[in-house]
Design a protein around this motif. Sequence first.
Motif, PDB file in Angstrom:
ATOM      1  N   ARG A  51       0.835  -1.207   0.000  1.00 45.92           N
ATOM      2  CA  ARG A  51       0.000   0.000   0.000  1.00 45.92           C
ATOM      3  C   ARG A  51       0.863   1.248   0.000  1.00 45.92           C
ATOM      4  N   VAL A  52       1.847   1.293   0.878  1.00 44.51           N
ATOM      5  CA  VAL A  52       2.732   2.458   0.950  1.00 44.51           C
ATOM      6  C   VAL A  52       3.514   2.610  -0.357  1.00 44.51           C
ATOM      7  N   GLN A  53       4.065   1.516  -0.861  1.00 45.91           N
ATOM      8  CA  GLN A  53       4.853   1.576  -2.091  1.00 45.91           C
ATOM      9  C   GLN A  53       4.001   2.025  -3.267  1.00 45.91           C
ATOM     10  N   ILE A  75       1.483  10.560   6.325  1.00 49.85           N
ATOM     11  CA  ILE A  75       0.343  10.981   5.497  1.00 49.85           C
ATOM     12  C   ILE A  75      -0.434   9.763   5.007  1.00 49.85           C
ATOM     13  N   ILE A  76       0.283   8.773   4.519  1.00 47.53           N
ATOM     14  CA  ILE A  76      -0.372   7.570   3.988  1.00 47.53           C
ATOM     15  C   ILE A  76      -1.148   6.851   5.081  1.00 47.53           C
ATOM     16  N   ASN A  77      -0.619   6.854   6.293  1.00 47.61           N
ATOM     17  CA  ASN A  77      -1.281   6.180   7.411  1.00 47.61           C
ATOM     18  C   ASN A  77      -2.232   7.086   8.177  1.00 47.61           C
ATOM     19  N   ARG A  78      -2.531   8.254   7.598  1.00 43.58           N
ATOM     20  CA  ARG A  78      -3.530   9.187   8.117  1.00 43.58           C
ATOM     21  C   ARG A  78      -3.164   9.719   9.506  1.00 43.58           C
ATOM     22  N   ARG A  79      -1.886   9.946   9.714  1.00 43.71           N
ATOM     23  CA  ARG A  79      -1.442  10.482  10.999  1.00 43.71           C
ATOM     24  C   ARG A  79      -0.939  11.918  10.886  1.00 43.71           C
ATOM     25  N   ALA A  80      -1.099  12.527   9.722  1.00 41.88           N
ATOM     26  CA  ALA A  80      -0.691  13.918   9.535  1.00 41.88           C
ATOM     27  C   ALA A  80      -1.935  14.796   9.574  1.00 41.88           C
ATOM     28  N   GLN A  89      -0.733  17.014  -0.521  1.00 44.27           N
ATOM     29  CA  GLN A  89      -2.165  16.942  -0.786  1.00 44.27           C
ATOM     30  C   GLN A  89      -2.476  15.882  -1.846  1.00 44.27           C
ATOM     31  N   GLU A  90      -1.655  15.832  -2.893  1.00 42.41           N
ATOM     32  CA  GLU A  90      -1.903  14.865  -3.960  1.00 42.41           C
ATOM     33  C   GLU A  90      -1.541  13.453  -3.511  1.00 42.41           C
ATOM     34  N   TYR A  94      -4.168  10.248  -3.657  1.00 42.68           N
ATOM     35  CA  TYR A  94      -4.001   8.901  -4.209  1.00 42.68           C
ATOM     36  C   TYR A  94      -4.262   7.859  -3.126  1.00 42.68           C
ATOM     37  N   ARG A  95      -3.858   8.179  -1.904  1.00 45.57           N
ATOM     38  CA  ARG A  95      -4.169   7.296  -0.774  1.00 45.57           C
ATOM     39  C   ARG A  95      -5.668   7.060  -0.682  1.00 45.57           C
ATOM     40  N   ASP A  96      -6.440   8.135  -0.748  1.00 42.56           N
ATOM     41  CA  ASP A  96      -7.891   8.018  -0.614  1.00 42.56           C
ATOM     42  C   ASP A  96      -8.493   7.218  -1.774  1.00 42.56           C
TER      43      ASP A  96
END
Length: 351
Positions: A51-53, A75-80, A89-90, A94-96
Amino acid sequence: MRSFTNLEASIGRVPGRIVTRLGAIDFGRGSEALYRDQLPGLLTELSHRARVQSITASSAIEGVVVSDVDRAERIINRRAAVLRTRSEQELAGYRDAQDYLFQQDWRPLNAGLLLHVHRLLFAHTAAPGGAFKSQDNLVVDRSPDGTSTVRFKPVAAALTSFAVDDLISRYRDAHRSGEHHPALLDGLFVLDLLVIHPFEDGNGRVARALTNALLMDHGYNVGRYVSLEQSVAESADAYYQALLDSTHGWHEGAADPWPWLEYFTGMIAEAYAVFADRAAAAKTPGTKQERIRVHILRHAPATFRLADVRTAVPGVSDQTIRLVLEQLKVEGSVRADGTGRAATWTRTSVV
């Protein structure tokens, strides 16, 4: 759309090398259930890493880079709590989009789904998302000297909505017929979507996110465990060349889909091979330190990073990897170049 107009003519005769890849892909799919039963913890870990990659790689292909690795993972793990830059932001967008396609029941495939995925991509930015292009666009290569070369001309803006609906309808009909391999049809869908180029920005990211979703919809779940986006990033030149080679004559219905499909099926087959290797490494007898040691001395590239070992030998901590590296360094089997996350290691002996 164009690639689906006459499937028997375009992909009715599959080259032998691609038949072999499709066999490997189907064999890999058949092994997934076995791994889920025997190695559930491994698959959970691989899915987190993939997922991160995938999120970072697909974004980086478009120049969206968060250079601070720790910050990107937060950011990817929604901790920011705050997204400071357009790239952050972008990346979150893509994460979302990926999380939606991986975690939600996104079906059915329709134009509304494409628009929703695009809306998610730009939801954290000031740029508009969730609408097809309003002006004609071109896909160009820009040289360092400032000159540009047209790579291909997408479908006109006025025809985009029709082209997307027609592509989806033909794609769904082709799958229902059961006459062609699902991976080939998924590859053709991605090719046509990229040629239609329905959005002013974000076309590549939408296509790559949908690639995983379409494959999983037909039972090919390898993208959950091995990042296909990372594979694209590492072979970007081949990726773009394959697309270019399969767009010549597309508007006239005379394009050759096989350069792209050869790349596409090769990427999936390689992902299944990597998946199998990682599963085999997890099942290898011995302690975690022994597994790391064997990998470094016998299987790792001559020069590698700690992250490469972490990916190749799932289920081990960075602390354990560092311990083995230090032991091998004392033995004279490896040497370190640099320090911290940027450090590389070079193997000086093989056992």
